[in-house]
Design a protein around this motif. Structure first.
Motif, PDB file in Angstrom:
ATOM      1  N   ARG A 325     -22.179  32.066  55.670  1.00  0.00           N
ATOM      2  CA  ARG A 325     -21.953  33.438  55.874  1.00  0.00           C
ATOM      3  C   ARG A 325     -23.435  34.191  56.342  1.00  0.00           C
ATOM      4  O   ARG A 325     -24.377  34.183  55.542  1.00  0.00           O
ATOM      5  CB  ARG A 325     -21.474  34.173  54.625  1.00  0.00           C
ATOM      6  CG  ARG A 325     -21.522  35.746  54.728  1.00  0.00           C
ATOM      7  CD  ARG A 325     -20.530  36.393  53.535  1.00  0.00           C
ATOM      8  NE  ARG A 325     -20.421  37.835  53.509  1.00  0.00           N
ATOM      9  CZ  ARG A 325     -21.400  38.685  53.245  1.00  0.00           C
ATOM     10  NH1 ARG A 325     -22.520  38.328  52.510  1.00  0.00           N
ATOM     11  NH2 ARG A 325     -21.160  40.074  53.450  1.00  0.00           N
ATOM     12  N   SER A 340     -21.708  41.154  59.100  1.00  0.00           N
ATOM     13  CA  SER A 340     -21.781  39.792  58.676  1.00  0.00           C
ATOM     14  C   SER A 340     -20.740  38.870  59.379  1.00  0.00           C
ATOM     15  O   SER A 340     -19.626  39.437  59.885  1.00  0.00           O
ATOM     16  CB  SER A 340     -21.543  39.866  56.955  1.00  0.00           C
ATOM     17  OG  SER A 340     -20.309  40.524  56.695  1.00  0.00           O
ATOM     18  N   GLU A 342     -18.472  35.092  59.226  1.00  0.00           N
ATOM     19  CA  GLU A 342     -18.244  33.874  58.182  1.00  0.00           C
ATOM     20  C   GLU A 342     -17.768  32.752  59.293  1.00  0.00           C
ATOM     21  O   GLU A 342     -17.254  32.994  60.192  1.00  0.00           O
ATOM     22  CB  GLU A 342     -17.160  34.298  57.337  1.00  0.00           C
ATOM     23  CG  GLU A 342     -17.449  35.395  56.338  1.00  0.00           C
ATOM     24  CD  GLU A 342     -17.071  36.594  56.861  1.00  0.00           C
ATOM     25  OE1 GLU A 342     -16.737  36.801  57.856  1.00  0.00           O
ATOM     26  OE2 GLU A 342     -18.266  37.567  56.632  1.00  0.00           O
ATOM     27  N   ASN A 369     -27.861  30.082  57.457  1.00  0.00           N
ATOM     28  CA  ASN A 369     -26.401  30.401  57.375  1.00  0.00           C
ATOM     29  C   ASN A 369     -25.964  30.969  58.740  1.00  0.00           C
ATOM     30  O   ASN A 369     -25.106  31.620  58.906  1.00  0.00           O
ATOM     31  CB  ASN A 369     -26.408  31.519  56.328  1.00  0.00           C
ATOM     32  CG  ASN A 369     -25.916  31.070  54.903  1.00  0.00           C
ATOM     33  OD1 ASN A 369     -26.645  29.709  54.616  1.00  0.00           O
ATOM     34  ND2 ASN A 369     -25.161  31.601  54.268  1.00  0.00           N
ATOM     35  N   SER A 401     -13.412  36.961  62.501  1.00  0.00           N
ATOM     36  CA  SER A 401     -15.096  36.719  62.310  1.00  0.00           C
ATOM     37  C   SER A 401     -15.446  36.485  63.852  1.00  0.00           C
ATOM     38  O   SER A 401     -16.435  37.014  64.444  1.00  0.00           O
ATOM     39  CB  SER A 401     -15.538  35.743  61.640  1.00  0.00           C
ATOM     40  OG  SER A 401     -17.225  35.558  61.550  1.00  0.00           O
TER      41      SER A 401
END
Length: 465
Positions: A325, A340, A342, A369, A401
């Motif tokens: 993430r 953000s 994922e 990440n 995402s």
């Protein structure tokens, strides 16, 4: 590849004349994101429509340089100029076919014909091979040398990507081109596409077949036409599909034998105690046990079909062990504040990258990440293909995402100096990430990542024989 036991190189590694650096690893060398002048084009309504708008813009970026053309792989800001990777163009063909629209079919056929042209007009070889990449438009290289041609040079030969050393031929790139051409043959019935796919298959058989203990098909050749010693799980997975398709389309049993050889190698890479596939071997004898990449977990499932039931937990391994993430609070993240993303990263080594050192000389430091959106789309599609309890919900989260990244990341980027359609095309990574295989991925709009997103959204499995 010296010192400790190194990874078997993937198809993404640079296979020029003896070079061991990466194509994608060069993408940070160019200038930072630049905003094009003028008003943006109207934004198509849906995520897939925006993805196809990007593919169209990247294919049509150089209208003054002939009708025979390929799709530029990355936005200009990646610093690879008009480079068109063979692998990315194979994916673009498949994504156009996944749309099942007349305009998509026409674009797929045009790209397929360009690959056939490259087979027939290579400046040095007449054996059916394709190079790792081509130039598709003019530019001035970093050393000041001009590159004035499009995909087809004035003498009729194709414009091989010599500036970056993209002159070798990898079995994986060839396999994907063959998969795309075989899909065109099946969709259109045109004999020329099947002929091109068969030429690819025969080149792989002549060049890649090995009788080493682990078997399978080896990596390919470098730019000096020297055979490379590695054998890749990923490449042999691609061959399961290609050889299976050629068997069905030609009716020739020899392709089934070749398919079985590729599948046997893949099966030898299975680790039952961990529920995942290793990446391959450097010497044909010893299995490389680290790093463990994402695509050998998902592509195997997509290619093996019903025979993958015993190995279906490789998807769970990828979803759990490579999950990331990315957000602005992460070290070295380039994600804007308040956003953000994922998904999954490239490999087990990506999660252990040295965040205090650049990925390569002159490049940024990695974000452990960082989301690899191409791999995230692989996983989403494989989960949809498996259809176990909870798989569809997980796939939808991954696709959401990716669609959010298409909307919010890579703004103002261009192809061929022209503004891209607004919020179109998926960046290859949310932040700079180190693959663990000697190269990185960066937040530049990318044909390959976009094509995989489109196939996942359409539930189109390109590796189904």
């Amino acid at each position: 590849m010296t010192g400790r036991q190194g990874p078997a190189l993937s198809r993404r590694s640079l296979i020029g004349a003896g070079l061991g650096i990466s194509a994608a690893g060069l993408t940070a060398a160019g200038p930072g994101p630049a905003f094009a002048a003028g008003s943006p084009r109207p934004r198509p309504a849906s995520g897939p429509a925006r993805g196809h708008a990007f593919l169209a813009a990247a294919m049509d970026a150089y209208p003054d340089h002939g009708g025979i053309r390929l799709t530029q792989s990355y936005a200009d800001q990646a610093g690879l100029f008009s480079t068109a990777f063979t692998y990315d163009n194979a994916l673009a063909i498949l994504a156009h076919l996944a749309a099942r629209a007349a305009v998509g079919l026409n674009r797929a056929k045009a790209l397929g014909d360009a690959l056939l042209y490259a087979q027939d007009h290579d400046p040095a070889h007449d054996d059916g091979r394709l190079r790792q990449a081509y130039n598709v438009g003019p530019y001035t290289f970093y050393d000041g040398s001009p590159q004035p041609d499009g995909f087809v040079r004035a003498d009729g030969t194709v414009n091989v990507g010599t500036q970056f050393g993209f002159t070798g031929t990898a079995v994986g790139d060839m396999a994907w081109a063959g998969i795309a051409l075989s899909a065109l043959a099946r969709r259109t019935g045109a004999r020329r596409f099947l002929t091109g796919a068969v030429r690819i298959g025969e080149w792989i058989e002549r060049t890649g077949r090995t009788d080493e203990p682990l078997g399978g098909y080896k990596f390919g050749v470098d730019g000096a036409d020297q055979k490379l010693p590695f054998t890749s799980t990923e490449h042999n997975t691609d061959l399961i599909c290609l050889f299976g398709r050629l068997a069905r389309l030609t009716g020739e049993r020899v392709w089934w034998e070749r398919r079985a050889r590729a599948e046997a190698f893949v099966q030898r890479m299975w680790e039952p105690s961990g529920g995942f596939f290793y990446t391959g071997t450097n010497d044909g004898v010893t299995v490389n046990r680290s790093p463990i990449p994402e695509d050998t977990q998902t592509w195997t499932y997509l290619a093996l079909g019903s025979r993958a039931r015993g190995h279906a937990r490789s998807l769970d391994w990828a979803a759990a062990e490579l999950a990331v993430r990315d957000h602005s609070g992460r070290p070295n993240s380039t994600v804007p504040v308040g956003q953000s993303y994922e998904g999954v990263t490239f490999s087990s080594a990506s999660l252990l990258a040295d965040e205090d050192a650049p990925i390569a000389s002159g490049q940024p430091k990695p974000d452990r990440n960082g989301v690899w959106f191409e791999g995230t789309a692989h996983l989403a599609l494989a989960l949809r293909e498996r259809g176990a309890r909870g798989d569809e919900a997980r796939a939808r989260c991954l696709l959401a995402s990716t669609e959010r990244a298409q909307e919010l990341l890579g703004g103002g980027q261009t192809v061929g100096g022209k503004a891209l359609p607004e919020q179109s095309g998926v960046v290859s990574a949310s932040s700079p990430l180190d693959t663990g295989f000697g190269f990185g991925y960066y937040p530049y709009r990318h044909t390959g990542a976009t094509a995989w997103y489109l196939m996942a959204a359409a539930r189109f499995n390109p590796l189904r024989a």
